[in-house]
Design a protein around this motif. Structure first.
Motif, PDB file in Angstrom:
ATOM      1  N   ARG A 115      53.431  56.340  37.122  1.00  0.00           N
ATOM      2  CA  ARG A 115      52.484  56.718  36.065  1.00  0.00           C
ATOM      3  C   ARG A 115      53.098  57.791  35.161  1.00  0.00           C
ATOM      4  NH1 ARG A 115      47.884  54.162  37.245  1.00  0.00           N
ATOM      5  NH2 ARG A 115      47.096  54.035  39.392  1.00  0.00           N
ATOM      6  N   VAL A 116      53.768  58.748  35.751  1.00  0.00           N
ATOM      7  CA  VAL A 116      54.409  59.794  34.956  1.00  0.00           C
ATOM      8  C   VAL A 116      55.479  59.186  34.052  1.00  0.00           C
ATOM      9  CG1 VAL A 116      55.824  61.886  35.069  1.00  0.00           C
ATOM     10  CG2 VAL A 116      53.918  61.578  36.675  1.00  0.00           C
ATOM     11  N   ARG A 150      55.313  47.785  35.368  1.00  0.00           N
ATOM     12  CA  ARG A 150      54.413  47.768  34.213  1.00  0.00           C
ATOM     13  C   ARG A 150      52.945  47.701  34.624  1.00  0.00           C
ATOM     14  NH1 ARG A 150      57.434  43.933  29.657  1.00  0.00           N
ATOM     15  NH2 ARG A 150      59.133  45.392  29.206  1.00  0.00           N
ATOM     16  N   THR A 151      52.644  47.052  35.725  1.00  0.00           N
ATOM     17  CA  THR A 151      51.261  46.999  36.222  1.00  0.00           C
ATOM     18  C   THR A 151      51.034  48.247  37.074  1.00  0.00           C
ATOM     19  OG1 THR A 151      52.034  45.624  38.064  1.00  0.00           O
ATOM     20  CG2 THR A 151      51.074  44.492  36.154  1.00  0.00           C
ATOM     21  N   THR A 152      50.742  49.348  36.417  1.00  0.00           N
ATOM     22  CA  THR A 152      50.786  50.653  37.090  1.00  0.00           C
ATOM     23  C   THR A 152      49.737  50.826  38.181  1.00  0.00           C
ATOM     24  OG1 THR A 152      49.466  51.503  35.249  1.00  0.00           O
ATOM     25  CG2 THR A 152      51.834  51.883  35.163  1.00  0.00           C
ATOM     26  N   ARG A 182      50.683  40.177  42.899  1.00  0.00           N
ATOM     27  CA  ARG A 182      50.415  39.676  41.560  1.00  0.00           C
ATOM     28  C   ARG A 182      50.873  40.656  40.479  1.00  0.00           C
ATOM     29  NH1 ARG A 182      49.411  34.426  41.190  1.00  0.00           N
ATOM     30  NH2 ARG A 182      47.950  34.683  39.454  1.00  0.00           N
ATOM     31  N   GLY A 183      51.314  41.827  40.874  1.00  0.00           N
ATOM     32  CA  GLY A 183      51.806  42.795  39.915  1.00  0.00           C
ATOM     33  C   GLY A 183      53.260  42.548  39.556  1.00  0.00           C
ATOM     34  N   ASP A 184      53.745  43.232  38.515  1.00  0.00           N
ATOM     35  CA  ASP A 184      55.147  43.104  38.107  1.00  0.00           C
ATOM     36  C   ASP A 184      56.064  43.783  39.115  1.00  0.00           C
ATOM     37  OD1 ASP A 184      54.405  41.746  35.892  1.00  0.00           O
ATOM     38  OD2 ASP A 184      54.906  43.308  34.440  1.00  0.00           O
TER      39      ASP A 184
END
Length: 699
Positions: free
Chosen positions: A463-464, A475-477, A483-485
């Motif tokens: 996030r930082v 990218r999918t923080t 299912r996230g990047d």
């Protein structure tokens, strides 16, 4: 979150010391503006709002002390609180602190400032599970509310293990004051005086309704409606009670009480039954029979029968109502009563409850009136300058219990019991233990921050990186699941995470490490064809100012920005306009102002991992026509009106863009201003610079 002044830029450019950049970074990180800027990023994740969202029934929608959580976040980040402590306090500050009035109790706002879903408890708990699991660990546990997660290793029972933790918490009716208000302060004295008056109005309202229910008239009304509705269903009795302006819930309670007394043959109601079971024509005979056989007949009935036989049943009702009212009055005075008093003082008697409990029986109209009176108290707490800050805390329930799985997520369909414990996917099976200390919130915090849990530190570091670089390594923080990047630079994420932990979870040191890197120092521009999406950071991502930075920068360069720290939220879009930093703006969960929506403000109804970035015509219309922008331009133009054209142009460039104009820009501006440099032209030039891409974007 604020632009550098022209003087600061010059000083930095002329500082030839080898550690000039490090010195500048340290100065920026030590500024109180740091906590306000980075704290606002965190408030997006925490779905911060100053209101509860949609409610009905006249109840106050306000969170009058949400600002105490916001201020705690800002203070904690400015003070350099380690991130693990920062998280631990937001989940369990009340279990970590000895003082009931410690300022750090405000940290629990992380859990309590969310939406209230018409006070549906299971939805409130679901929201808290989501903000904890997605916000802190990038794990979409909320998907397992109704069934096992379709993609990630989160069975439904794991969701309800966490559900049980939050189900064992409650919010106190009176929030604790944090800090010590000055009792001699005129503002505080005025606040206390009006507060007592407003609270007395609520109390008097409740007591008046309670006294009526225990009065002769009130008792008669409910006894009559139950008698008249003897053959009606509960629903139809509800309707009859409502028609007579009585409380349906209490009418049903009276019906059950009388039915139980009838079934048990209670002697108190022997005369009641005798008259109720016959017609009025037979009342003289019933009266005579009762008088000739007085066994078990209450004295008050005998006395009334001696006066005359009743002509209709309403007279019998009046006998009982009058006697009950007299006995209840004696009970209130603390007089010892026997016989009837024993029955009326028991919890089974329909109006044996206290004045504080009366509202459980209110109908919609009276409940709305009560809520509106309480809303005045809430408004007073929220707006009076003498109101001391309070913490929006949670407390553990006194009796621990394990949760049950709700079949298909339905609160009315509890299934098998499961223990309160951490997620199986993030727990080595050998050490996965049930939570046994109170609700388990502190144990949950320890599990989230455990060295064996790889997600928490990586999610925060990512996030930082996203805030600094424009995009996260992942990218999918808020979704590190299947299912996230995948991370673009997994070894970099591991390195930053391990160094962050080694640096005692210090956010400022993490930011310093990133800002001193070669990749952060790159210029923005067009990435090469081999990295067209700039996934490998061939150039710096160009970043547009978010709403807060844009608004604050305009106020800053015009000299209007109010840098007061902390305090109640201010409404940015209402006259007289506040010049405080936008981080202190009032956030209405249900009615987000159009201006904030236009510039992609976060949705406070749900955890927001990243703000969208749209380009819409309304943004240009704001820049060209909004009174706020025009007022800043007028202030800037007016400050340069007495200067020669060239000096005025340089002054405006320095104040707004923190640099001198190029020769070409200087020539164009002089042509635009003409020979007079009149105020309208200076204002137009100032506005042109304010709405330029150079002002709105960071290269």
């Amino acid at each position: 979150g604020l632009p550098a002044t022209y003087q600061e830029v010059l000083e930095f450019e002329n500082d030839l010391r080898p550690d000039a950049l490090e010195r500048k970074l340290d100065k920026l990180l030590a500024s109180p503006r740091f906590g306000e800027r980075w704290g606002r990023h965190w408030l997006d994740l925490a779905r911060y709002s100053d209101t509860k969202g949609y409610l009905v029934g006249g109840a106050s929608r306000s969170y009058p002390f949400a600002y105490s959580y916001r201020d705690w976040v800002f203070r904690s980040l400015n003070a350099g609180m380690p991130f693990d402590s920062f998280v631990r306090k937001q989940l369990a500050a009340d279990l970590l602190l000895d003082s009931p009035n410690h300022p750090d109790l405000a940290a629990l706002g992380f859990l309590t400032v969310g939406p209230r879903f018409l006070n549906r408890r299971h939805l409130i708990i679901d929201d808290r599970i989501d903000v904890v699991t997605r916000g802190l660990m990038g794990f979409t546990v909320g998907c397992a509310r109704c069934h096992d997660h379709f993609y990630d290793p989160v069975p439904q029972e794991d969701y309800y293990s966490l559900y049980g933790v939050f189900d064992l918490t409650k919010e106190p009716e009176e929030l604790p004051v944090i800090g010590r208000p000055d009792p001699s302060s005129p503002d505080y004295k005025a606040f206390e005086a009006k507060l007592r008056a407003l609270e007395k109005a609520v109390e008097d309202h409740l007591i008046s309704k309670w006294r009526f229910l225990r009065s002769e008239n009130g008792l008669r009304a409910y006894l009559q409606v139950v008698h008249d509705g003897y053959d009606l269903s509960d629903d139809r009795l509800d309707a009859l009670a409502s028609k007579r302006k009585l409380y349906p819930k209490l009418a049903i309670r009276w019906r059950k009480f009388l039915a139980n007394k009838d079934k048990s043959g209670d002697r108190l109601f022997r005369a009641w039954r005798a008259f109720a079971q016959t017609s009025a024509n037979n009342y003289p005979k019933v009266s005579a029979d009762l008088l000739s056989s007085r066994d078990g007949i209450p004295v008050f009935v005998v006395q009334n029968l001696k006066k005359s036989s009743p002509k209709k049943f309403s007279e019998v009702i009046s006998w009982y109502a009058s006697e009950f009212a007299q006995v209840l009055a004696q009970i209130e005075k603390g007089n010892s009563t026997k016989g009837i008093g024993t029955i009326l003082a028991s919890s089974a008697f329909p109006v044996s409850f206290s004045s504080a409990e009366v509202e459980r029986y209110f109908d919609t109209e009276v409940r709305n009136k009560t809520n509106s009176l309480r809303a005045k108290v809430t408004k007073h707490h929220a707006e009076h300058p003498g109101s001391p800050p309070r913490a929006m805390i949670l407390l553990d329930e006194s009796h621990a219990r394990n949760p049950r799985i709700l079949e298909r997520g339905n609160p009315s369909a509890p299934g098998r019991e499961v223990p309160r414990r951490f997620l199986a996917a993030l727990s080595p099976e050998a050490v996965r233990k049930s939570y046994g200390k109170g609700s388990g919130r502190l144990e949950l915090a320890q599990s989230i921050l455990s060295p064996g849990n790889p997600l928490t530190v990586r999610v925060f570091v990512n996030r930082v990186w996203q805030q600094v670089m424009g995009e996260g390594i992942v990218r999918t923080t808020s979704d590190f699941g299947l299912r996230g990047d995948s991370p673009s630079h997994p070894r970099l994420l591991d390195h930053l995470s391990s160094s962050f932990q080694a640096d005692s979870w210090d956010l400022k040191r993490l930011l310093r490490r990133i800002a001193l890197s070669e990749v952060y120092g790159r210029s923005s521009g067009t990435p090469p064809a081999s990295d067209s999406s700039n996934r490998f950071l061939s150039v710096m991502n160009r970043k547009r100012l978010d709403f807060e930075a844009m608004r604050d920068a305009m106020l800053f360069v015009s000299g209007d920005l109010d840098l007061t720290v902390g305090g109640r939220s201010v409404k940015l879009n209402e006259k007289p306009y506040s010049f405080r930093r936008a981080a202190y703006g009032y956030v209405d969960r249900q009615n987000i102002p159009a201006l904030l929506r236009t510039f992609d403000f976060s949705n406070p109804n749900i955890h927001t991992p990243a703000r969208p970035e749209t380009t819409v015509p309304q943004q240009a219309l704001f820049a060209l026509n909004d009174p706020f922008v025009l007022a800043r331009a007028e202030t800037l133009g007016g400050s340069s009106a007495a200067q020669s054209p060239e000096v005025a142009i340089r002054s405006l460039y320095r104040r707004i863009l923190s640099r001198d104009p190029s020769p070409r820009e200087l020539t164009s501006a002089r042509v635009f201003l003409g020979q007079e440099s009149s105020l309208p032209e200076l204002v137009d030039l100032a506005q042109a610079l304010l709405v330029s891409n150079e002002f709105f974007f960071i290269d």
